[in-house]
Design an enzyme around this catalytic site. Structure first.
Site, PDB file in Angstrom:
ATOM      1  N   LYS A 161       7.999   3.024 -15.844  1.00 28.76           N
ATOM      2  CA  LYS A 161       8.221   2.729 -14.551  1.00 28.76           C
ATOM      3  C   LYS A 161       7.830   3.586 -13.252  1.00 28.76           C
ATOM      4  O   LYS A 161       8.410   4.890 -13.517  1.00 28.76           O
ATOM      5  CB  LYS A 161       9.712   2.144 -14.714  1.00 28.76           C
ATOM      6  CG  LYS A 161      10.036   1.177 -15.414  1.00 28.76           C
ATOM      7  CD  LYS A 161       9.698  -0.237 -14.689  1.00 28.76           C
ATOM      8  CE  LYS A 161      10.115  -1.339 -15.613  1.00 28.76           C
ATOM      9  NZ  LYS A 161       9.564  -2.666 -14.944  1.00 28.76           N
ATOM     10  N   ASP A 189       4.164   0.641 -14.386  1.00 28.19           N
ATOM     11  CA  ASP A 189       4.698  -0.573 -13.637  1.00 28.19           C
ATOM     12  C   ASP A 189       5.378   0.088 -12.325  1.00 28.19           C
ATOM     13  O   ASP A 189       6.371   0.576 -12.376  1.00 28.19           O
ATOM     14  CB  ASP A 189       5.810  -1.432 -14.181  1.00 28.19           C
ATOM     15  CG  ASP A 189       6.084  -2.674 -13.681  1.00 28.19           C
ATOM     16  OD1 ASP A 189       5.778  -3.065 -12.546  1.00 28.19           O
ATOM     17  OD2 ASP A 189       7.010  -3.338 -14.346  1.00 28.19           O
ATOM     18  N   GLU A 215       1.044  -2.670 -13.491  1.00 21.81           N
ATOM     19  CA  GLU A 215       1.743  -4.016 -12.956  1.00 21.81           C
ATOM     20  C   GLU A 215       2.057  -3.723 -11.559  1.00 21.81           C
ATOM     21  O   GLU A 215       2.823  -2.755 -11.186  1.00 21.81           O
ATOM     22  CB  GLU A 215       3.053  -4.072 -13.859  1.00 21.81           C
ATOM     23  CG  GLU A 215       2.772  -4.702 -15.124  1.00 21.81           C
ATOM     24  CD  GLU A 215       4.019  -4.936 -15.968  1.00 21.81           C
ATOM     25  OE1 GLU A 215       4.608  -5.694 -15.476  1.00 21.81           O
ATOM     26  OE2 GLU A 215       4.120  -4.226 -17.047  1.00 21.81           O
ATOM     27  N   ASP A 240       2.777  -9.179 -11.616  1.00 20.69           N
ATOM     28  CA  ASP A 240       3.974  -9.664 -12.067  1.00 20.69           C
ATOM     29  C   ASP A 240       4.734 -10.646 -11.018  1.00 20.69           C
ATOM     30  O   ASP A 240       4.956 -11.643 -11.124  1.00 20.69           O
ATOM     31  CB  ASP A 240       4.673  -8.314 -12.410  1.00 20.69           C
ATOM     32  CG  ASP A 240       6.145  -8.598 -13.251  1.00 20.69           C
ATOM     33  OD1 ASP A 240       6.586  -9.799 -13.508  1.00 20.69           O
ATOM     34  OD2 ASP A 240       6.836  -7.825 -13.727  1.00 20.69           O
ATOM     35  N   LYS A 264       6.860 -14.301 -17.242  1.00 18.14           N
ATOM     36  CA  LYS A 264       8.092 -14.001 -17.875  1.00 18.14           C
ATOM     37  C   LYS A 264       8.808 -15.624 -17.671  1.00 18.14           C
ATOM     38  O   LYS A 264       8.677 -16.103 -16.491  1.00 18.14           O
ATOM     39  CB  LYS A 264       8.780 -13.069 -16.851  1.00 18.14           C
ATOM     40  CG  LYS A 264       8.433 -11.619 -17.087  1.00 18.14           C
ATOM     41  CD  LYS A 264       9.141 -10.684 -16.124  1.00 18.14           C
ATOM     42  CE  LYS A 264       8.527  -9.179 -16.135  1.00 18.14           C
ATOM     43  NZ  LYS A 264       9.317  -8.445 -15.393  1.00 18.14           N
TER      44      LYS A 264
END
Length: 367
Positions: A161, A189, A215, A240, A264
């Site tokens: 992240k 991401d 992402e 995303d 997702k």
């Protein structure tokens, strides 16, 4: 077959440690479970895990929406998934996480009625599924230490992240690569944490560190900047937060704003829309990842069935259950060595929620 009862459970699951991303930190997975019972003795399970900065829903919002959705479905045929999903989508079009739990439970019933695991129901077959494991935002040293741990556990890829400043984020990736050596892909991401200038600077700064993709580098609605990042940086871009439904998927393809999709269930409203997004990806020859919020192994099992059934889904990020202090699921997918995901062969999801756990949860029933 008719739906005769819906029970909704509030499920708070503490995490092993706080998990920080660019959009905020999480200490407790504020989830909920939905059980749909039918007049033929077949029941289905679903789960939602709302993350408000992305989906605009809290646990309380989902619980309120679930009560109204349950009333809408009582007395109706659960096997007509197309009609049931259309009804709840028309009723609450923006409550994707709440809808995803009902969608999942309906497909669980359909699979049980057919006597097939969901991946078979979707026309797929068993295949190797490998998830990465994710490192939340922390100091470069702490993130590098955790990356070494994941390498020792055998994970084939590590997700990192980012989304602070380019200087800090470049240093995080540099330290991680130095700590784990070559050979293991790093996935990053930013969770919308950069603007166009920062995204280009950060991605240019880490392009020599074996980064597989990035992402959501910029704001979800800013497809112009997303396309510009893709044009200026060498690291592939994955959508995303920009991708909720099939209409977003078509727009992203048309705008040439990304290289990959992250599907997702909590964003798509469940398996029904996720299958449609995968179909767009297949038509566009655009590889996908299936990701997660903070779900237990129940919803992760549904996502893994989807991945097994659709080869266009080449990447998996289904690691959220590894961060939970309790595991309330009986059956379902299992984690094997090095992030291998092992799917059950039972009908439907092949997963149930532990009655002992449910006995400690607040709940309500609509019948």
């Amino acid at each position: 077959m008719r739906i005769v009862k819906v029970t909704v459970y509030k499920a708070d699951i503490p995490l092993v440690a706080p998990f920080r991303i660019a959009l905020g930190a999480t200490e407790v997975a504020e989830n909920f479970f939905v059980r749909i019972d039918t007049d033929e003795g077949i029941h289905g399970w679903g789960e939602g895990s709302p993350f408000p900065p992305i989906v605009g829903e809290t646990q309380a919002i989902c619980l309120a929406a679930a009560r109204d959705m349950a009333r809408l479905l009582i007395g109706k045929d659960p096997l007509d998934v197309e009609a049931r999903v259309r009804e709840i989508s028309s009723f609450l079009p923006h409550n994707t996480t709440a809808r995803s739990a009902f969608d999942m439970a309906l497909y669980d019933i359909l699979g049980k009625a057919a006597g097939l695991p969901l991946y078979r129901l979707f026309g797929g077959s068993p295949r190797e599924l490998l998830t990465d494991d994710t490192i939340g935002i922390d100091t470069p040293a702490a993130m590098a230490e955790k990356a070494v741990k994941f390498k020792e556990e055998g994970f084939h890829a590590i997700k990192v992240k980012l989304g602070t400043t380019p200087e800090e984020d470049i240093e995080r990736v540099r330290r991680i690569r130095e700590a784990i050596g070559e050979g293991i892909p790093i996935r990053v991401d930013a969770n919308q944490g950069w603007d166009l200038t920062a995204a280009v600077e950060a991605l240019t700064g880490i392009e020599g560190f074996g980064v597989q993709y990035c992402e959501q580098p910029v704001a979800a609605g800013d497809l112009d900047s997303m396309r510009a990042v893709r044009e200026r940086a060498r690291i592939p871009i994955m959508a995303d937060e920009s991708l909720f439904d099939v209409y977003d998927a078509l727009r992203l393809v048309k705008e040439e704003a990304c290289d990959y999709f992250n599907i997702k269930l909590s964003k798509s409203g469940g398996l029904h829309m996720a299958l449609r997004i995968a179909a767009v990806a297949e038509a566009a020859r655009m590889a996908c990842m299936v990701g997660c919020m903070s779900e237990t192994r129940l919803a992760l099992t549904a996502a893994a069935h989807l991945a097994s059934a659709r080869p266009i889904i080449r990447f998996l990020d289904l690691d959220s259950a590894l961060t939970h202090t309790v595991d309330p699921i009986v059956g379902g997918m299992e984690y094997g060595e090095g992030g291998r995901i092992i799917l059950p062969d039972g009908p439907g999801l092949g997963a149930e929620v532990d009655p002992a756990f449910l006995g400690k949860c607040e709940s309500f029933t609509v019948s």
